[in-house]
Write an enzyme that holds these catalytic residues in place. Structure first.
Site, PDB file in Angstrom:
ATOM      1  CB  CYS A 279       1.970   4.475   8.773  1.00  0.00           C
ATOM      2  SG  CYS A 279       2.208   6.108   8.057  1.00  0.00           S
TER       3      CYS A 279
ATOM      4  CG  ASN B 215       7.358  -3.869   2.089  1.00  0.00           C
ATOM      5  OD1 ASN B 215       7.277  -2.967   2.917  1.00  0.00           O
ATOM      6  ND2 ASN B 215       7.283  -3.643   0.790  1.00  0.00           N
ATOM      7  N   GLY B 216      10.317  -4.183   1.206  1.00  0.00           N
ATOM      8  CA  GLY B 216      11.348  -3.153   1.280  1.00  0.00           C
ATOM      9  C   GLY B 216      12.400  -3.316   0.215  1.00  0.00           C
ATOM     10  CG  ASP B 217      15.154  -1.090   0.000  1.00  0.00           C
ATOM     11  OD1 ASP B 217      14.306  -0.176   0.007  1.00  0.00           O
ATOM     12  OD2 ASP B 217      16.150  -1.098   0.750  1.00  0.00           O
TER      13      ASP B 217
ATOM     14  N   PRO C 203       0.814  -1.220   0.000  1.00  0.00           N
ATOM     15  CG  PRO C 203      -0.060  -1.084   2.157  1.00  0.00           C
ATOM     16  CD  PRO C 203       0.676  -1.998   1.243  1.00  0.00           C
ATOM     17  CG  LEU C 204       3.121   2.611  -2.395  1.00  0.00           C
ATOM     18  CD1 LEU C 204       3.649   2.719  -3.819  1.00  0.00           C
ATOM     19  CD2 LEU C 204       4.263   2.795  -1.403  1.00  0.00           C
TER      20      LEU C 204
ATOM     21  NE  ARG D 287      10.208   3.024  -1.267  1.00  0.00           N
ATOM     22  CZ  ARG D 287      11.284   3.116  -0.514  1.00  0.00           C
ATOM     23  NH1 ARG D 287      11.756   4.300  -0.193  1.00  0.00           N
ATOM     24  NH2 ARG D 287      11.901   2.038  -0.078  1.00  0.00           N
TER      25      ARG D 287
ATOM     26  CD  GLN E 269      -2.298  -0.429   5.257  1.00  0.00           C
ATOM     27  OE1 GLN E 269      -2.169   0.747   4.926  1.00  0.00           O
ATOM     28  NE2 GLN E 269      -1.274  -1.222   5.501  1.00  0.00           N
TER      29      GLN E 269
END
Ligand SMILES: Cc1cc2nc3c(=O)[nH]c(=O)nc-3n(C[C@H](O)[C@H](O)[C@H](O)COP(=O)(O)O)c2cc1C
Length: 327
Positions: free
Chosen positions: A107, A207-209, A25-26, A232, A78
């Protein structure tokens, strides 16, 4: 890792996801428009909405942010907040539209954590547990949680936290491999996530990168996770999740879209935003996406500046034609 060992489906409670990739989610980014476009490429990934404030939703149940259609399934909605009864009400409002309810516990932004929401729940595991229990009680669809490694380097509690969420009834978790203190700095530490293996029975998404099919595979190898969540990097390449799935499932490496293809994606994305939000709002809303599509090119900064300051649709198209020609 042998690619044939990558799980092609993940069971989240009674929902089967025929993919091991989810869209992370963004806020302000993974709206109905972006999700629809990603779904055109990836038929099976788990889509996730941007976070939806439980308080705002309960006050105004029919808002733009919760708009969806039946093409989106499987989709997690979410929610964000810290009051169990409000979170339960919000989940109930969304239940008919959602395949899964996901709870934001990661968050890091000040406004959110100062209100005891988001990652501040990692400092209050009992409240986090009460939220999951209340939401579980309210809905008949699976409930999942998304959080970080912990609040700070010396208070990494993601393993105990994951166990507690599982105990409360969570059917899967996603962990962003950074602490709150890190915000988005440094690198996501996928090796930390491997410590979850054997400690919980529910699936976990790393999650991440993750920015490419190759990093997706590396992340799965290192984290030993069941799945991955991509955030992202989905901006500026609508096909990324599909390309990752193709690589993980079939070993086929589709090259990343070149500038011409990215401009085609951009135009479709812009047109869809305008159709969804109206011309003026759509064009203004879209400003944040130009840098992801128009990157690594000559005079890129100049073009991006012209695009971000331009409000006339036809002029935007003229600038895009010029970008294509100069590529
Ligand atoms: C602009 C922005 C908005 C975000 N909004 C949310 C959100 O609404 N809910 C959430 O759980 N995480 C949110 N995140 C965190 C991402 O889902 C993800 O955990 C993080 O960006 C790391 O993954 P990535 O490197 O693949 O982007 C947001 C991140 C960014 C940069």
């Amino acid at each position: 890792m042998d690619l044939t060992t990558v799980s092609k489906k993940i069971e989240i409670g009674n929902v089967t996801i025929n993919s091991c990739v989810s869209l992370s989610p963004l806020a302000g980014i993974t709206d109905f428009v972006l999700r629809q476009l990603i779904r055109e490429y990836s038929k099976n990934c788990l889509l996730t909405t941007e976070m939806i404030s439980s308080e705002a939703l309960v006050q105004k149940p029919e808002c733009n942010i919760s708009y969806t259609n039946n093409k989106e399934s499987p989709i997690a909605f979410q929610i964000e907040g810290h009051k169990p009864e409000l979170m339960a009400k919000a989940a109930k409002i969304l239940e008919k539209k959602a395949s899964i309810i996901d709870i934001n516990m990661g968050c890091p932004i000040k406004k959110i954590v100062n209100g005891n929401d988001g990652c501040s729940l990692m400092k209050n595991p009992q409240l986090a547990k009460d939220i999951v229990l209340a939401v579980k009680e309210a809905v008949n669809i699976p409930v999942t949680c998304k959080f970080r490694l912990g609040w700070s380097q010396d208070s990494k509690n993601f393993i105990e936290f994951a166990q507690l969420m599982q105990e409360a009834g969570a059917s899967a978790i996603t962990v962003h491999a950074r602490t709150r203190a890190q915000m988005y700095s440094g690198n996501a530490d996928w090796s930390e996530l491997a410590k979850l293996k054997g400690e919980i029975d529910i699936p976990y998404f790393a999650n991440g990168d993750i920015i490419s099919p190759e990093t997706a595979k590396k992340c799965l190898e290192i984290s030993k996770a069941d799945g991955i969540a991509v955030g992202r990097a989905s901006m500026g390449d609508l096909s990324l999740i599909y390309r990752i799935e193709k690589f993980l499932n079939e070993g086929i490496l589709i090259p990343e879209p070149d500038l011409k293809e990215r401009i085609k994606m951009l135009r479709k994305h812009l047109d869809f935003q305008i159709a969804f939000r109206g011309e003026e709002t759509g064009i203004k809303f879209f400003r944040k996406f130009y840098p992801s599509y128009i990157r690594n090119i000559r005079k890129g900064a100049e073009y991006r500046h012209s695009l971000i300051t331009e409000l006339n649709y036809n002029n935007i198209l003229k600038i895009l034609d010029e970008v294509s020609l100069n590529a």
